[in-house]
Write a protein that holds these residues in place. Structure first.
Motif, PDB file in Angstrom:
ATOM      1  N   ARG A   1      13.905   0.584   9.703  1.00 17.33           N
ATOM      2  CA  ARG A   1      13.679   0.457  11.150  1.00 17.33           C
ATOM      3  C   ARG A   1      13.595   1.830  11.800  1.00 17.33           C
ATOM      4  NH1 ARG A   1      17.180  -4.325  10.747  1.00 17.33           N
ATOM      5  NH2 ARG A   1      18.990  -2.959  10.945  1.00 17.33           N
ATOM      6  N   ARG A   2      14.446   2.750  11.354  1.00 15.94           N
ATOM      7  CA  ARG A   2      14.422   4.090  11.944  1.00 15.94           C
ATOM      8  C   ARG A   2      13.131   4.832  11.573  1.00 15.94           C
ATOM      9  NH1 ARG A   2      17.327   7.638  14.558  1.00 15.94           N
ATOM     10  NH2 ARG A   2      17.098   9.861  14.133  1.00 15.94           N
ATOM     11  N   ALA A   3      12.758   4.789  10.298  1.00 14.43           N
ATOM     12  CA  ALA A   3      11.543   5.489   9.860  1.00 14.43           C
ATOM     13  C   ALA A   3      10.305   4.919  10.530  1.00 14.43           C
ATOM     14  CB  ALA A   3      11.422   5.406   8.334  1.00 14.43           C
ATOM     15  N   ALA A   4      10.302   3.597  10.742  1.00 15.55           N
ATOM     16  CA  ALA A   4       9.138   2.953  11.342  1.00 15.55           C
ATOM     17  C   ALA A   4       8.861   3.473  12.750  1.00 15.55           C
ATOM     18  CB  ALA A   4       9.323   1.442  11.364  1.00 15.55           C
ATOM     19  N   LYS A   5       9.875   4.007  13.423  1.00 13.16           N
ATOM     20  CA  LYS A   5       9.693   4.527  14.770  1.00 13.16           C
ATOM     21  C   LYS A   5       8.851   5.797  14.791  1.00 13.16           C
ATOM     22  CE  LYS A   5      14.056   2.602  16.525  1.00 13.16           C
ATOM     23  NZ  LYS A   5      15.381   2.915  17.112  1.00 13.16           N
ATOM     24  N   PHE A   6       8.651   6.405  13.621  1.00 12.68           N
ATOM     25  CA  PHE A   6       7.892   7.651  13.557  1.00 12.68           C
ATOM     26  C   PHE A   6       6.391   7.420  13.403  1.00 12.68           C
ATOM     27  CE2 PHE A   6      12.132   9.096  12.604  1.00 12.68           C
ATOM     28  CZ  PHE A   6      12.192  10.393  13.097  1.00 12.68           C
ATOM     29  N   ASP A   7       5.923   6.181  13.584  1.00 16.07           N
ATOM     30  CA  ASP A   7       4.495   5.884  13.514  1.00 16.07           C
ATOM     31  C   ASP A   7       3.941   6.161  12.108  1.00 16.07           C
ATOM     32  OD1 ASP A   7       2.163   4.933  14.654  1.00 16.07           O
ATOM     33  OD2 ASP A   7       1.485   6.907  15.315  1.00 16.07           O
ATOM     34  N   LEU A   8       4.665   5.654  11.105  1.00 18.37           N
ATOM     35  CA  LEU A   8       4.280   5.834   9.705  1.00 18.37           C
ATOM     36  C   LEU A   8       3.525   4.624   9.195  1.00 18.37           C
ATOM     37  CD1 LEU A   8       7.712   6.962   8.179  1.00 18.37           C
ATOM     38  CD2 LEU A   8       6.005   8.394   9.289  1.00 18.37           C
ATOM     39  N   TRP A   9       2.892   4.811   8.034  1.00 16.98           N
ATOM     40  CA  TRP A   9       2.409   3.699   7.237  1.00 16.98           C
ATOM     41  C   TRP A   9       3.245   3.617   5.969  1.00 16.98           C
ATOM     42  CZ3 TRP A   9      -0.495  -0.439   7.959  1.00 16.98           C
ATOM     43  CH2 TRP A   9      -1.310  -0.474   9.103  1.00 16.98           C
ATOM     44  N   PHE A  10       3.564   2.398   5.564  1.00 12.15           N
ATOM     45  CA  PHE A  10       4.289   2.152   4.318  1.00 12.15           C
ATOM     46  C   PHE A  10       3.352   1.407   3.365  1.00 12.15           C
ATOM     47  CE2 PHE A  10       7.230   2.254   7.850  1.00 12.15           C
ATOM     48  CZ  PHE A  10       8.240   3.096   7.410  1.00 12.15           C
ATOM     49  N   VAL A  11       3.526   1.652   2.069  1.00 17.06           N
ATOM     50  CA  VAL A  11       2.637   1.008   1.100  1.00 17.06           C
ATOM     51  C   VAL A  11       3.447   0.378  -0.027  1.00 17.06           C
ATOM     52  CG1 VAL A  11       0.697   1.294  -0.486  1.00 17.06           C
ATOM     53  CG2 VAL A  11       0.793   2.659   1.611  1.00 17.06           C
ATOM     54  N   GLN A  12       3.172  -0.901  -0.274  1.00 17.18           N
ATOM     55  CA  GLN A  12       3.794  -1.622  -1.385  1.00 17.18           C
ATOM     56  C   GLN A  12       2.825  -1.686  -2.563  1.00 17.18           C
ATOM     57  OE1 GLN A  12       4.941  -5.654  -0.502  1.00 17.18           O
ATOM     58  NE2 GLN A  12       5.846  -6.003  -2.503  1.00 17.18           N
ATOM     59  N   ASN A  13       3.362  -1.602  -3.789  1.00 13.59           N
ATOM     60  CA  ASN A  13       2.552  -1.608  -5.002  1.00 13.59           C
ATOM     61  C   ASN A  13       3.156  -2.587  -6.011  1.00 13.59           C
ATOM     62  OD1 ASN A  13       0.847   1.116  -4.507  1.00 13.59           O
ATOM     63  ND2 ASN A  13       2.962   1.447  -3.898  1.00 13.59           N
ATOM     64  N   PRO A  14       2.899  -3.887  -5.871  1.00 13.03           N
ATOM     65  CA  PRO A  14       3.619  -4.887  -6.658  1.00 13.03           C
ATOM     66  C   PRO A  14       3.512  -4.756  -8.166  1.00 13.03           C
ATOM     67  CG  PRO A  14       2.528  -5.917  -4.792  1.00 13.03           C
ATOM     68  CD  PRO A  14       2.046  -4.501  -4.840  1.00 13.03           C
ATOM     69  N   ARG A  15       2.305  -4.541  -8.692  1.00 11.05           N
ATOM     70  CA  ARG A  15       2.181  -4.472 -10.152  1.00 11.05           C
ATOM     71  C   ARG A  15       2.947  -3.293 -10.724  1.00 11.05           C
ATOM     72  NH1 ARG A  15      -4.174  -4.876 -11.416  1.00 11.05           N
ATOM     73  NH2 ARG A  15      -4.275  -3.825  -9.389  1.00 11.05           N
ATOM     74  N   SER A  16       2.832  -2.143 -10.081  1.00 11.85           N
ATOM     75  CA  SER A  16       3.526  -0.953 -10.548  1.00 11.85           C
ATOM     76  C   SER A  16       5.037  -1.127 -10.473  1.00 11.85           C
ATOM     77  CB  SER A  16       3.098   0.257  -9.721  1.00 11.85           C
ATOM     78  OG  SER A  16       3.881   1.389 -10.030  1.00 11.85           O
ATOM     79  N   ASN A  17       5.524  -1.635  -9.358  1.00 11.20           N
ATOM     80  CA  ASN A  17       6.968  -1.812  -9.205  1.00 11.20           C
ATOM     81  C   ASN A  17       7.524  -2.772 -10.252  1.00 11.20           C
ATOM     82  OD1 ASN A  17       6.832  -1.698  -5.546  1.00 11.20           O
ATOM     83  ND2 ASN A  17       6.833  -0.046  -7.029  1.00 11.20           N
ATOM     84  N   TYR A  18       6.775  -3.810 -10.545  1.00 14.66           N
ATOM     85  CA  TYR A  18       7.201  -4.759 -11.575  1.00 14.66           C
ATOM     86  C   TYR A  18       7.175  -4.089 -12.951  1.00 14.66           C
ATOM     87  CZ  TYR A  18       7.232  -8.891 -14.574  1.00 14.66           C
ATOM     88  OH  TYR A  18       7.538  -9.813 -15.549  1.00 14.66           O
ATOM     89  N   GLY A  19       6.096  -3.373 -13.248  1.00 12.01           N
ATOM     90  CA  GLY A  19       5.975  -2.725 -14.551  1.00 12.01           C
ATOM     91  C   GLY A  19       7.040  -1.675 -14.797  1.00 12.01           C
ATOM     92  N   ASN A  20       7.420  -0.960 -13.743  1.00 10.51           N
ATOM     93  CA  ASN A  20       8.431   0.093 -13.876  1.00 10.51           C
ATOM     94  C   ASN A  20       9.852  -0.430 -13.690  1.00 10.51           C
ATOM     95  OD1 ASN A  20       6.639   2.226 -14.393  1.00 10.51           O
ATOM     96  ND2 ASN A  20       6.248   2.518 -12.203  1.00 10.51           N
ATOM     97  N   LYS A  21       9.965  -1.721 -13.365  1.00  6.56           N
ATOM     98  CA  LYS A  21      11.276  -2.365 -13.206  1.00  6.56           C
ATOM     99  C   LYS A  21      12.164  -1.646 -12.186  1.00  6.56           C
ATOM    100  CE  LYS A  21      11.388  -4.374 -17.877  1.00  6.56           C
ATOM    101  NZ  LYS A  21       9.993  -4.011 -18.239  1.00  6.56           N
ATOM    102  N   VAL A  22      11.548  -1.253 -11.067  1.00  5.41           N
ATOM    103  CA  VAL A  22      12.308  -0.514 -10.051  1.00  5.41           C
ATOM    104  C   VAL A  22      12.846  -1.425  -8.952  1.00  5.41           C
ATOM    105  CG1 VAL A  22      11.178   1.701 -10.450  1.00  5.41           C
ATOM    106  CG2 VAL A  22      10.163   0.080  -8.836  1.00  5.41           C
TER     107      VAL A  22
END
Length: 415
Positions: free
Chosen positions: A260-281
């Motif tokens: 919530r705090r970071a979002a106030k800085f007018d950022l973009w966030f990116v999700q990467n489902p296949r990579s996150n699953y493959g790396n088990k993070v």
């Protein structure tokens, strides 16, 4: 000025494109007179906006051509980086990168992905590397954002500075309006405070944001704690490195309060489902607390419907509403709109041909039952009848295979 007419499609709609914009979209019977230089048929197909891949690594395109497994299997995410990806990026030279970038961009356009946001690393080929990447975009007609992910992990402060300076050099030298530059950091745990501060200042001076991996693994969190910060995001903020127009990637281990705090800085966030699953993070639950979230692939192929399908299935397994992944896929259009100060995405009916200021960028995919038939970027046809307009995909694949063999040999030198 290029004039392009697309359609009519199976719904009876046509898209009239002028100056890189869709100046009319709607029923063919209502279309104004338009003396198009080129007509792209769309019988039994549908005219749709091109996809956006919000984060990837073009240097990974050669991996399917026999990348050898590490001698000792990794047991955690840091070991995956050390034993695979950090060995691979050190082995990249100009010829390897050129083959990989050309192949990745070409394959992306063939599946209707018209915008590609890349985050690059090649510690033994820094200066000029972004030009090599940009050349591939220019050659085949893609749109996107580029940066070099600076790091201190191999050569200390000097290496970090060189990576940031490459970003700044490219931003100043780039002449392609379809490609823009950002300042990049690999991840804060591979960077000193000095390097992060330097990146932030250079980004501010250039009027751009930072593209950085944030809290992808627990190692990034532990590193921040050891340095006296409460988290990677806290470290970036206190070092002045959370800037408007930045891209935070992954964010697996960010808390809801941090998000919530970071979002106030007018950022973009990116999700990467296949990579996150493959790396088990893990799964980025806290992204639900941000509104500006797009979908990336983190080095996997840029087939965005495939990424979305995987993400929706994984969301269901994580007790999240799968529709949120579809929303993140569509948010890529809004993300590109922010960076290019233009309208991207679904085409609303445009009645005032050549006079409307709310026209969409002419980045299109024309799809049928077999997949993507044509792709258009900025009003230029880049894929026609499932073939590249300015290249031979089979020749690019053969070159990729040849350079992949060189890459594996170079990788063997690093342990």
């Amino acid at each position: 000025m290029t004039l392009l007419k697309v359609g009519p499609d199976k719904h009876g709609n046509v898209a009239l494109c002028e100056g890189g914009k869709v100046v009319f979209f709607g029923a063919a019977s209502s279309a104004p007179a338009f003396d198009a230089a080129e007509v792209l048929e769309a019988k039994d197909a549908e005219i749709l906006p091109g996809w956006v891949c919000a984060h990837t690594h073009l240097y990974s395109a050669l991996c399917p051509y026999g990348m050898p497994a590490p001698e000792v299997a990794p047991e955690n995410f840091l070991q995956i980086l050390e034993r695979i990806w950090w060995r691979l990026d050190r082995a990249i030279d100009e010829d390897i990168l050129r083959a990989s970038a050309r192949l990745y961009v070409a394959e992306s356009l063939l599946v209707g992905t018209t915008s590609i946001v890349d985050h690059h690393e090649s510690p033994n080929y820094i200066e000029g590397s972004l030009d090599t990447l940009a050349d591939a975009y220019t050659e085949f007609g893609a749109r996107g954002l580029l940066c070099y992910g600076a790091t201190d992990r191999n050569g200390g402060l000097e290496e970090g500075k060189r990576g940031i300076d490459e970003c700044v050099r490219f931003i100043g030298a780039n002449k392609n309006p379809l490609v823009k530059g950002l300042v990049g950091l690999h991840a804060s745990f591979t960077c000193s405070d000095e390097t992060i501060k330097y990146a932030a200042q250079k980004a501010k001076d250039a009027g751009v944001g930072l593209h950085v991996h944030v809290a992808e693994g627990t190692g990034d969190v532990l590193d921040a704690l050891e340095r006296g910060f409460t988290s990677p995001a806290d470290r970036l903020e206190k070092l002045g490195a959370i800037l408007p127009g930045s891209i935070f990637v992954h964010c697996i281990h960010m808390s809801p309060a941090e998000m919530r705090r970071a979002a106030k800085f007018d950022l973009w966030f990116v999700q990467n489902p296949r990579s996150n699953y493959g790396n088990k993070v893990g799964w980025p639950y806290s992204l639900t607390y941000a509104q500006r979230v797009a979908l990336g692939v983190d080095g996997y192929n840029a087939n965005m419907p495939q990424e979305c399908d995987f993400g929706r299935n994984e969301a269901t397994s994580q007790d999240e509403d799968s529709i949120i992944i579809t929303h993140r896929l569509y948010s890529g259009w809004r993300m590109m709109g922010d960076f290019f100060d233009a309208e991207f995405g679904p085409f609303n009916a445009v009645e005032n041909c050549r006079r409307s200021i709310r026209t969409s960028v002419a980045d299109l995919r024309i799809t049928d039952a077999q997949g993507v038939r044509h792709t258009v970027v900025n009003g230029e046809v880049v894929v026609k009848d499932r073939k590249l307009v300015k290249g031979d995909i089979e020749a690019l694949r053969e070159e990729g295979k040849a350079q992949a063999q060189r890459l594996w040999k170079e990788m063997a030198k690093y342990h």
